[in-house]
Design a protein around this motif. Structure first.
Motif, PDB file in Angstrom:
ATOM      1  N   UNK A   1      43.991  42.181  33.912  1.00 24.87           N
ATOM      2  CA  UNK A   1      45.043  42.034  32.726  1.00 24.87           C
ATOM      3  C   UNK A   1      45.918  42.431  33.169  1.00 24.87           C
ATOM      4  N   UNK A   2      46.428  42.323  34.756  1.00 24.02           N
ATOM      5  CA  UNK A   2      47.466  43.166  35.269  1.00 24.02           C
ATOM      6  C   UNK A   2      48.115  43.986  34.569  1.00 24.02           C
ATOM      7  N   UNK A   3      47.384  45.093  34.599  1.00 23.39           N
ATOM      8  CA  UNK A   3      47.879  46.683  34.128  1.00 23.39           C
ATOM      9  C   UNK A   3      47.937  47.051  35.464  1.00 23.39           C
ATOM     10  N   UNK A   4      46.976  46.798  36.957  1.00 21.08           N
ATOM     11  CA  UNK A   4      47.304  47.714  37.677  1.00 21.08           C
ATOM     12  C   UNK A   4      47.528  46.814  38.758  1.00 21.08           C
ATOM     13  N   UNK A   5      48.370  47.611  40.360  1.00 23.16           N
ATOM     14  CA  UNK A   5      48.915  46.323  40.928  1.00 23.16           C
ATOM     15  C   UNK A   5      48.557  46.921  41.764  1.00 23.16           C
TER      16      UNK A   5
ATOM     17  N   UNK B   1      33.331  52.895  35.583  1.00 24.57           N
ATOM     18  CA  UNK B   1      33.629  53.332  35.977  1.00 24.57           C
ATOM     19  C   UNK B   1      35.069  52.428  37.353  1.00 24.57           C
ATOM     20  N   UNK B   2      34.013  51.696  37.782  1.00 28.42           N
ATOM     21  CA  UNK B   2      34.484  50.700  38.361  1.00 28.42           C
ATOM     22  C   UNK B   2      34.983  49.180  36.844  1.00 28.42           C
ATOM     23  N   UNK B   3      33.610  48.519  36.440  1.00 25.81           N
ATOM     24  CA  UNK B   3      34.184  48.163  35.202  1.00 25.81           C
ATOM     25  C   UNK B   3      35.548  47.889  34.829  1.00 25.81           C
ATOM     26  N   UNK B   4      35.807  49.986  34.710  1.00 27.74           N
ATOM     27  CA  UNK B   4      37.456  49.459  33.362  1.00 27.74           C
ATOM     28  C   UNK B   4      38.418  49.007  34.472  1.00 27.74           C
ATOM     29  N   UNK B   5      37.767  49.621  35.830  1.00 23.89           N
ATOM     30  CA  UNK B   5      38.872  48.796  36.597  1.00 23.89           C
ATOM     31  C   UNK B   5      39.452  47.972  37.059  1.00 23.89           C
ATOM     32  N   UNK B   6      38.284  47.181  36.790  1.00 23.72           N
ATOM     33  CA  UNK B   6      38.025  45.646  37.394  1.00 23.72           C
ATOM     34  C   UNK B   6      39.220  45.648  36.090  1.00 23.72           C
ATOM     35  N   UNK B   7      38.636  45.566  34.886  1.00 24.33           N
ATOM     36  CA  UNK B   7      39.361  45.488  33.583  1.00 24.33           C
ATOM     37  C   UNK B   7      40.606  45.062  33.114  1.00 24.33           C
ATOM     38  N   UNK B   8      41.275  45.778  33.599  1.00 19.34           N
ATOM     39  CA  UNK B   8      42.627  46.533  33.582  1.00 19.34           C
ATOM     40  C   UNK B   8      43.045  45.779  34.548  1.00 19.34           C
TER      41      UNK B   8
ATOM     42  N   UNK C   1      45.809  34.517  47.674  1.00 17.25           N
ATOM     43  CA  UNK C   1      45.989  35.491  47.397  1.00 17.25           C
ATOM     44  C   UNK C   1      47.025  36.645  47.725  1.00 17.25           C
ATOM     45  N   UNK C   2      47.996  36.141  48.662  1.00  8.97           N
ATOM     46  CA  UNK C   2      48.525  37.575  49.029  1.00  8.97           C
ATOM     47  C   UNK C   2      49.289  38.393  48.504  1.00  8.97           C
ATOM     48  N   UNK C   3      49.408  38.710  47.137  1.00 11.65           N
ATOM     49  CA  UNK C   3      49.667  39.818  47.041  1.00 11.65           C
ATOM     50  C   UNK C   3      48.551  40.484  45.947  1.00 11.65           C
ATOM     51  N   UNK C   4      46.666  39.893  46.002  1.00 11.88           N
ATOM     52  CA  UNK C   4      46.104  40.951  45.896  1.00 11.88           C
ATOM     53  C   UNK C   4      46.251  42.132  46.817  1.00 11.88           C
TER      54      UNK C   4
ATOM     55  N   UNK D   1      46.771  49.776  45.086  1.00 10.86           N
ATOM     56  CA  UNK D   1      45.245  51.159  44.900  1.00 10.86           C
ATOM     57  C   UNK D   1      45.624  52.416  44.336  1.00 10.86           C
ATOM     58  N   UNK D   2      46.643  53.059  44.375  1.00  3.19           N
ATOM     59  CA  UNK D   2      47.548  54.032  44.197  1.00  3.19           C
ATOM     60  C   UNK D   2      47.375  54.183  42.880  1.00  3.19           C
ATOM     61  N   UNK D   3      47.977  53.008  41.479  1.00  3.73           N
ATOM     62  CA  UNK D   3      47.757  52.350  40.290  1.00  3.73           C
ATOM     63  C   UNK D   3      45.952  52.677  40.566  1.00  3.73           C
ATOM     64  N   UNK D   4      45.478  52.744  40.546  1.00  8.90           N
ATOM     65  CA  UNK D   4      43.686  52.900  40.517  1.00  8.90           C
ATOM     66  C   UNK D   4      43.563  54.314  40.494  1.00  8.90           C
ATOM     67  N   UNK D   5      43.901  54.919  41.982  1.00  9.26           N
ATOM     68  CA  UNK D   5      43.912  55.760  41.625  1.00  9.26           C
ATOM     69  C   UNK D   5      43.704  57.360  40.185  1.00  9.26           C
ATOM     70  N   UNK D   6      45.401  56.993  40.275  1.00  7.88           N
ATOM     71  CA  UNK D   6      45.701  57.809  38.807  1.00  7.88           C
ATOM     72  C   UNK D   6      45.137  57.164  37.693  1.00  7.88           C
ATOM     73  N   UNK D   7      44.881  56.033  37.602  1.00  4.70           N
ATOM     74  CA  UNK D   7      44.241  54.907  36.316  1.00  4.70           C
ATOM     75  C   UNK D   7      42.573  55.937  36.247  1.00  4.70           C
ATOM     76  N   UNK D   8      41.970  56.191  37.520  1.00  6.98           N
ATOM     77  CA  UNK D   8      40.155  56.408  37.980  1.00  6.98           C
ATOM     78  C   UNK D   8      40.710  58.019  37.080  1.00  6.98           C
ATOM     79  N   UNK D   9      41.457  58.769  37.866  1.00  6.98           N
ATOM     80  CA  UNK D   9      41.907  60.303  37.641  1.00  6.98           C
ATOM     81  C   UNK D   9      41.846  60.571  35.715  1.00  6.98           C
ATOM     82  N   UNK D  10      42.689  59.596  35.334  1.00  7.02           N
ATOM     83  CA  UNK D  10      43.162  60.074  33.958  1.00  7.02           C
ATOM     84  C   UNK D  10      41.926  59.241  33.606  1.00  7.02           C
TER      85      UNK D  10
END
Length: 375
Positions: free
Chosen positions: A347-351, A337-344, A311-314, A353-362
């Protein structure tokens, strides 16, 4: 030439192996011939210290001879071979000199008593058909009745019979393993026999054992590439994945046979069927499943290594430590919080680590920009 090479072979054996071989010759008696054959002689001539010992005996009973060593023995009556467990746990095979023929290609050969010369001529490749005669006092002469010394000099892999690979297609895989490990080139006679071996592959049960041994080679990807170059690449699908793991090893990181097996399963049309035929057990499939999951694994683990390959894009998602750093108290809230990030992530909503950090802050602020208000 062979007389001059015999001392070289002997000198590259371990002292304890020299003593054991000399004791075998003493036990066999003056009317018998005892010889070290095959890979041990080949490797000694090429330079390394041989560890595997294969001995052929003419003129003495193998079962009685093996029993006379006083070491643990398993006797195989069909071929009159004995496997002896040496001090330290290594095994040595003692074989009754024989001739053999294949009534049905792909099946086991039928053995008949023979001479040491017959035994050498029945073998697969010239480089594996050189013998060092052993006497109670140590080494005798090298016996080469098939031209194996010439093959070693030019580093070529030559089958000994016109139907060799058809009669036993597992020799094709064994040859690729030797060629990749020792830097041997394929003799034209070998390449001529590859199509016949490929046609017989599915009817040669021993071939699967040879393929499994490939995974324990120093560079399994090189074996896969060799088979592909010879026209038998389908036996190890997606050689590029195995070659990529070779490159990791070349860079200094150890890659286990289990990781190579998992990479092989990842490219198979029927992973479960391939694992069964190769008798891989459950570990490679379990490793593959972990590598393809979203679970965090540290750098240097086989899961992380395979994930980068498959999974080179992971990317590496945030961990519990990252959540704690944002002020979440230890406990259930971290897991939520980790389960919330894993679900997104799934689903392909996060791409990134920066996306995850912003999502986690929100998420921690009470509102998720990815479309799901925080309850």
């Amino acid at each position: 030439m062979s007389d001059a090479l015999a001392p070289r072979v002997w000198s590259r054996l371990r002292p304890e192996d020299q003593a054991w071989l000399a004791s075998l010759a003493t036990l066999a008696g003056p009317q018998a011939r005892v010889a070290l054959v095959g890979g041990a002689v080949r490797d000694a001539l090429l330079g390394p210290t041989p560890l595997d010992l294969d001995v052929v005996v003419e003129g003495a009973d193998v079962q009685a001879l093996a029993g006379g060593t006083g070491l643990p023995v398993v006797f195989h009556p069909a071929f009159r071979n004995a496997t002896v467990t040496l001090p330290g746990g290594r095994s040595a095979d003692i074989v009754q000199a024989r001739r053999e023929h294949y009534p049905v290609a792909g099946r086991n050969p039928v053995p008949q008593p023979g001479t040491l010369e017959d035994d050498l001529q029945r073998r697969d490749f010239g480089v594996n058909a050189i013998a060092l005669l052993i006497s109670p006092g140590g080494p005798g002469e090298l016996l080469d009745v098939t031209g194996g010394l010439d093959d070693l000099e030019v580093r070529t892999l030559r089958p000994l019979h016109a139907a060799s690979l058809r009669e036993d297609a597992s020799r094709l895989v064994r040859g690729a393993r030797l060629a990749a490990r020792l830097g041997l080139s394929a003799h034209p006679e070998l390449l001529e026999q590859v199509p016949a071996a490929v046609r017989m592959a599915d009817r040669t049960p021993r071939l699967w054992a040879e393929l499994k041994l490939t995974l324990a080679e120093p560079r399994p990807g090189a074996v896969a590439r060799t088979l592909r170059e010879w026209g038998a690449g389908y036996l190890l699908p997606e050689a590029a994945r195995l070659e990529a793991l070779d490159a990791v090893q070349d860079g200094g990181q150890t890659v286990s046979p289990t990781a190579y097996a998992a990479a092989l399963l990842s490219a198979a049309d029927d992973p479960a069927g391939l694992a069964e035929r190769l008798e891989l057990g459950e570990r490679p499939a379990a490793l593959l499943e972990r590598a393809l999951s979203d679970t965090f694994y540290p750098e240097g683990t086989p899961e992380r290594l395979l994930r980068a390959l498959l999974r080179p894009d992971a990317y590496v998602g945030l961990t519990g430590r990252d959540v704690l750093a944002l002020g979440v108290p230890p406990g259930r809230a971290v897991g939520e919080a980790l389960a919330h990030l894993a679900q997104l992530r799934r689903a392909g909503s996060l791409h990134t680590p920066e996306d995850e950090r912003r999502e986690l802050e929100s998420y921690l602020a009470g509102k998720s920009p990815c479309g799901r208000p925080v309850e």
